[in-house]
Design a protein around this motif. Structure first.
Motif, short mmCIF file in Angstrom:
data_model
loop_
_atom_site.label_atom_id
_atom_site.label_comp_id
_atom_site.label_asym_id
_atom_site.label_seq_id
_atom_site.Cartn_x
_atom_site.Cartn_y
_atom_site.Cartn_z
N LEU A 209 0.93 -1.10 -0.08
CA LEU A 209 0.05 0.05 0.10
C LEU A 209 1.00 1.14 0.01
N ALA A 210 2.21 1.29 0.66
CA ALA A 210 2.84 2.27 0.77
C ALA A 210 3.57 2.62 -0.59
N GLU B 139 -4.53 6.19 5.20
CA GLU B 139 -5.46 5.42 4.06
C GLU B 139 -5.23 3.81 4.30
N ALA B 140 -3.70 3.70 4.41
CA ALA B 140 -3.33 2.15 4.47
C ALA B 140 -3.88 1.70 5.85
N LYS B 141 -4.06 2.33 6.97
CA LYS B 141 -4.51 2.12 8.31
C LYS B 141 -6.09 1.61 8.12
N LEU C 149 -10.55 1.66 -3.11
CA LEU C 149 -11.01 2.65 -2.25
C LEU C 149 -12.32 3.11 -2.33
N HIS C 150 -13.36 2.45 -3.22
CA HIS C 150 -14.73 2.81 -3.07
C HIS C 150 -15.71 1.52 -2.47
N LYS C 151 -15.14 0.43 -2.53
CA LYS C 151 -16.10 -0.72 -2.30
C LYS C 151 -15.40 -1.97 -1.85
N THR C 152 -16.03 -2.97 -1.20
CA THR C 152 -15.30 -4.18 -0.72
C THR C 152 -16.44 -5.21 -0.90
N TRP C 153 -15.74 -6.26 -1.44
CA TRP C 153 -16.41 -7.56 -1.49
C TRP C 153 -15.90 -8.54 -0.61
N VAL C 154 -16.61 -9.30 0.00
CA VAL C 154 -16.16 -10.32 0.92
C VAL C 154 -16.71 -11.87 0.63
#
Length: 377
Positions: free
Chosen positions: A54-55, A63-65, A93-98
């Motif tokens: 991420l860095a 943001e990484a945290k 950055l906008h959405k997550t899928w699990v």
């Protein structure tokens, strides 16, 4: 950041959404079953890997945290529910899928310009969920199943489940008491050939009503296959009268009321496995019979076709990897150690345009190549 609920397996619609995302795209898969003393260490190693990547992708510490805290939270929540299986998390950055997936691969965590979806391919190319319609003259049931569990569905009152009750509400000429004598517990008994013929008529009407209500019930449900279970003549009759588009050939032969201890579910899984094998084989058969521009094993040709939505079926060797980039101007690929997995990217593009992807051992691939495609046109 929009959070998705836990899904058993991804859908093509979700992959289509995921294909639109651009970096940073975080892909994370974690085996939840614990090898004594290793789970916390494995999770920390993955988190450290993501932190570095991420860095490198240019995200700030804050943001990484946010990314990493979300990962830890979802792993903790999933472990509290059931500490087995694999948890797959895809986060932009906008959405997550699990996804709660079945897999036998090692943990991984990576950040790239697109999601790494190879671990999801078996869930997409194979059916992992289905409905089981357990036909019974006394207690027909609809069961929603995965490869690991089953839950009986609560049916509306309009859904017929008992032959005697169904006949008691039928029109007068079709009511059971007009043509048969009462049996024990209100069941229907048929003592003559004419009565037996009527029983076949009643069963036909009963199954027709079930099939009609099944299609209504499934109207707004995911398009899952339907497997039926019943004695042989009932299964044959139901297939004859059914108009359900998701009903698959064959079924579980045997009285559902007499199959105990998970045997009904395990037999249904065998039918599902046969369906998945035949589906993949049909795709290979189509590929083998095609010729000309409809088929290709050329990496550049296939890459360009995936972008244009031309690939209907994409076949990839399970052990194959190609790192590189795709030039959208020249429509050529360029292999480089610093690039992303081109084959994964092509799978994502194919699925994003509504195609299908199949992973095979290399010796089962068309001409033993690492990639092949069957085009829409």
């Amino acid at each position: 950041m929009q959070v998705a609920t836990l899904e058993t397996s991804p859908t093509k619609e979700q992959i289509h959404e995921m294909a639109k995302e651009t970096g940073p795209c975080l892909s994370f898969l974690f085996r939840l079953a614990e090898v004594p003393g290793t789970r916390d260490l494995r999770l920390q190693h993955l988190v450290d890997t993501l932190k570095r990547q991420l860095a490198q992708a240019g995200l700030s510490d804050q943001e990484a945290k946010s990314f990493l805290d979300a990962i830890r939270t979802r792993v903790t929540e999933r472990l509290e529910q059931r500490p087995t299986g694999c948890l797959a998390i895809y986060q932009s950055l906008h959405k997550t899928w699990v996804f709660d997936v079945s897999c036998d691969i090692r943990d991984f965590a990576m950040v790239g310009n697109s999601f790494h979806i190879t671990p999801l391919i078996p869930s997409l190319s194979d059916h992992r969920e289905f409905y089981l319609l357990a036909l019974s003259q006394k207690h027909t049931r609809l069961i929603r199943c995965t490869t690991t569990n089953s839950i009986e569905v609560s049916l509306p009152p309009s859904f017929p489940t008992n032959l005697t009750e169904f006949n008691s509400h039928a029109i007068p000429d079709h009511r059971s008491e007009n043509h048969s004598s009462g049996g024990q517990n209100g069941s229907i008994s048929f003592g003559t050939k004419a009565d037996a013929d009527k029983k076949g008529e009643y069963l036909h009407n009963f199954f027709s009503a079930i099939d009609k209500q099944l299609q209504i019930f499934l109207g707004d449900q995911p398009e899952l296959p339907v497997i039926i279970a019943g004695v042989d003549y009932e299964v044959a009759l139901y297939h004859k009268i059914s108009n359900c588009p998701h009903l698959i050939p064959g079924g579980v032969i045997g009285s559902p009321d007499g199959l105990k201890g998970g045997e009904l579910h395990s037999r249904a899984i065998q039918v599902l496995e046969q369906l998945n094998q035949s589906r993949a084989q049909r795709a290979l058969d189509i590929q083998s019979k095609a010729s000309g521009q409809r088929v290709s094993s050329d990496l550049d040709t296939i890459a360009a076709a995936t972008v244009n939505g031309r690939v209907l079926n994409l076949f990839v060797a399970a052990d194959a990897k190609r790192r590189g980039v795709f030039d959208e101007i020249s429509h050529k690929t360029r292999e480089t150690d610093s690039g992303e997995d081109l084959l994964n990217w092509m799978m994502l593009q194919t699925l994003g345009h509504g195609g299908d992807v199949y992973l095979f051992p290399r010796d089962k691939m068309p001409n033993q190549t690492e990639i092949a495609a069957y085009m829409r046109y």
